[in-house]
Design a protein around this motif. Structure first.
Motif, PDB file in Angstrom:
ATOM      1  N   ASP A   1      31.568  46.765  40.621  1.00 53.74           N
ATOM      2  CA  ASP A   1      32.616  47.293  41.475  1.00 53.74           C
ATOM      3  C   ASP A   1      34.033  47.000  41.054  1.00 53.74           C
ATOM      4  O   ASP A   1      34.328  45.654  41.089  1.00 53.74           O
ATOM      5  CB  ASP A   1      32.167  46.983  42.966  1.00 53.74           C
ATOM      6  CG  ASP A   1      33.242  47.950  43.728  1.00 53.74           C
ATOM      7  OD1 ASP A   1      33.961  48.789  43.346  1.00 53.74           O
ATOM      8  OD2 ASP A   1      33.373  47.607  45.066  1.00 53.74           O
TER       9      ASP A   1
ATOM     10  N   ASN B   1      36.923  47.576  42.465  1.00 53.17           N
ATOM     11  CA  ASN B   1      37.559  47.118  43.609  1.00 53.17           C
ATOM     12  C   ASN B   1      37.409  45.812  43.965  1.00 53.17           C
ATOM     13  O   ASN B   1      38.213  44.724  44.200  1.00 53.17           O
ATOM     14  CB  ASN B   1      37.563  48.041  44.631  1.00 53.17           C
ATOM     15  CG  ASN B   1      38.086  49.236  44.701  1.00 53.17           C
ATOM     16  OD1 ASN B   1      39.234  49.359  43.955  1.00 53.17           O
ATOM     17  ND2 ASN B   1      37.479  50.505  44.993  1.00 53.17           N
ATOM     18  N   GLU B   2      36.106  45.253  43.713  1.00 50.18           N
ATOM     19  CA  GLU B   2      35.729  43.759  44.115  1.00 50.18           C
ATOM     20  C   GLU B   2      36.408  42.937  43.258  1.00 50.18           C
ATOM     21  O   GLU B   2      36.647  41.752  43.602  1.00 50.18           O
ATOM     22  CB  GLU B   2      34.005  43.933  44.243  1.00 50.18           C
ATOM     23  CG  GLU B   2      33.531  42.683  44.870  1.00 50.18           C
ATOM     24  CD  GLU B   2      31.978  42.833  44.738  1.00 50.18           C
ATOM     25  OE1 GLU B   2      31.403  41.725  44.124  1.00 50.18           O
ATOM     26  OE2 GLU B   2      31.304  43.462  45.257  1.00 50.18           O
TER      27      GLU B   2
ATOM     28  N   ASP C   1      40.139  42.289  43.767  1.00 55.75           N
ATOM     29  CA  ASP C   1      40.386  41.685  44.977  1.00 55.75           C
ATOM     30  C   ASP C   1      39.918  40.248  44.752  1.00 55.75           C
ATOM     31  O   ASP C   1      40.846  39.210  45.327  1.00 55.75           O
ATOM     32  CB  ASP C   1      39.149  42.160  46.392  1.00 55.75           C
ATOM     33  CG  ASP C   1      39.739  43.414  47.050  1.00 55.75           C
ATOM     34  OD1 ASP C   1      40.781  43.664  46.805  1.00 55.75           O
ATOM     35  OD2 ASP C   1      38.879  43.870  47.488  1.00 55.75           O
ATOM     36  N   SER C   2      39.006  39.963  43.987  1.00 56.52           N
ATOM     37  CA  SER C   2      38.834  38.639  43.917  1.00 56.52           C
ATOM     38  C   SER C   2      39.760  37.912  42.946  1.00 56.52           C
ATOM     39  O   SER C   2      40.132  36.732  43.030  1.00 56.52           O
ATOM     40  CB  SER C   2      37.573  38.405  43.120  1.00 56.52           C
ATOM     41  OG  SER C   2      37.546  38.574  41.706  1.00 56.52           O
TER      42      SER C   2
END
Lengths: 158, 140
Positions: free
Chosen positions: A137, A139-140, A143-144
Motif C-alpha cells: 500500500d 499510503n502506508e 506514512d511510515s
C-alpha cells in the motif's frame, strides 16, 4: 546554533585563561560552566538551546541505524523467499521539507535504507518520487517515511 | 529622544557571558584565593544589571523568569541546611565536612560543604541585589 557553540568554546578558553591552567580538563570545566550559563540565558538567543539540536541529530542517527537493520532484514526475507511474489512500484511522496539540505538528507535516508530508492525530485521540490521493491500500500509507505525520517529531520531543523 | 542602543546591546550579548563566567570563577576561587559567594553573587547581579541597562525590564523578565525573593529564600535554606546537617552527625551546629574525592574525568577534587554554604550566600546576594534594583527601577 553556530553562534551558541562558538560562544561556548570561547567561554571554555576564557576559563582556561582565568584559572591559568592549560590542560584539556580546564577547557572541559569551562565548557561545562559555559553550557550552564548559556542554558540559564537560553531565552536570550533567537534560536533554541543548541544542546537540544545536538540531541535531535543523535536521535536521527540512531533512528537511521535502527531502520537500516530492520529494512535489511526485510530485504533478506524477500530475497530468500522461493516464490517471486513481491510487488514493486513507484509512488510520489509529498514532503513539507523546504530547505535543500533537508530534502537531500531525507532522500539519502530513504535511499540508504534498502527496499526504497529515490528516483527524482520534482521541480518545485515538493514531491519525491520513490521506487519501492515491495509495497502493498503506497499510503502506508508514505506514512511510515513521514512519521520517522521527516519528523526527525524537522526536529533537527526546528 | 529614543536613541538606538545597537552597539550597547551587541556588546552586552558577549560581555554578559564573560562576566557570569568570571563570577563563577570567583565563586569557586573563594577557598584558597580572594573571592567567594559574596563577590561572586555581586558580579552575577552586576551582569544582570548590565542586561537591564542594555534592554528593558520586560525583556529581562522574559529572558530570566526568576522570582528573586524565592531565590533569596532558597539561598537561606541552603545556608541553614548545611549548618543544620552537621547536627545529624552528632557534631556542633555549622561544623563542616571535607574530603578529597577522585572523580572519573575531573581527577583529584577537594570537596568541602562550605561550598554549599557559599552557594547559599551567592543566591541570597543575587536575590537581594536584584530585588533592590528592580524595586527601585520598577514603574508600578
Amino acid at each position: 546554533m553556530a553562534f551558541q557553540i562558538l560562544l561556548n568554546m570561547f567561554l571554555g578558553f576564557t576559563w582556561m585563561f582565568l584559572t591559568a591552567s592549560y590542560e584539556p580538563i580546564a577547557f572541559l570545566k569551562g565548557y561545562f560552566f559555559g553550557l550552564l550559563i548559556i542554558f540559564a540565558f537560553r531565552r536570550f538567543f533567537p534560536s533554541r538551546f543548541y544542546l537540544l539540536r545536538v540531541f535531535a541529530i543523535i536521535s536521527l542517527i540512531l533512528l537511521f541505524l535502527k531502520e537500516l537493520v530492520l529494512s535489511n532484514v526485510a530485504v533478506v526475507k524477500s530475497v530468500l523467499k522461493p516464490k517471486l511474489d513481491m510487488k514493486p512500484g513507484i509512488f510520489a511522496l509529498p514532503t513539507v521539507l523546504e530547505r535543500d539540505w533537508e530534502i537531500t538528507t531525507l532522500a539519502n535516508l530513504i535511499t540508504l535504507t534498502p527496499g526504497t530508492l529515490v528516483i527524482d525530485v520534482s521541480d518545485d521540490k515538493k514531491i519525491l518520487y520513490v521506487h519501492a521493491m515491495d509495497i502493498e500500500d503506497a499510503n502506508e509507505a508514505i506514512d511510515s517515511i513521514k512519521n520517522t525520517f521527516e519528523k526527525a529531520i524537522l526536529e533537527v531543523s526546528k | 529622544m529614543k536613541t538606538n542602543d545597537l552597539i550597547l546591546q551587541t556588546a552586552t550579548k558577549i560581555v554578559l557571558f564573560i562576566i557570569v563566567l568570571f563570577s563563577i570563577y570567583i565563586f569557586f576561587a573563594g577557598h584558597y584565593t580572594p573571592g567567594g559567594g559574596f563577590v561572586g553573587g555581586l558580579l552575577t547581579a552586576g551582569a544582570i544589571i548590565l542586561l537591564l541597562l542594555a534592554f528593558d525590564m520586560k525583556t529581562v523578565a522574559k529572558i530570566l523568569p526568576i522570582n528573586y525573593m524565592t531565590m533569596t529564600a532558597v539561598g537561606l535554606l541552603f545556608a541553614i541546611g548545611t549548618a543544620a546537617g552537621a547536627l545529624l552527625f552528632n557534631v556542633p551546629f555549622l561544623t563542616h565536612a571535607f574530603g578529597d574525592v577522585h572523580l572519573p574525568i575531573l581527577g583529584e577534587m577537594a570537596l568541602h560543604t562550605a561550598t554549599i554554604f557559599d552557594l547559599g550566600v551567592f543566591l541570597v546576594v543575587v536575590g537581594v541585589t536584584m530585588t533592590i534594583i528592580q524595586t527601585i527601577g520598577g514603574d508600578e
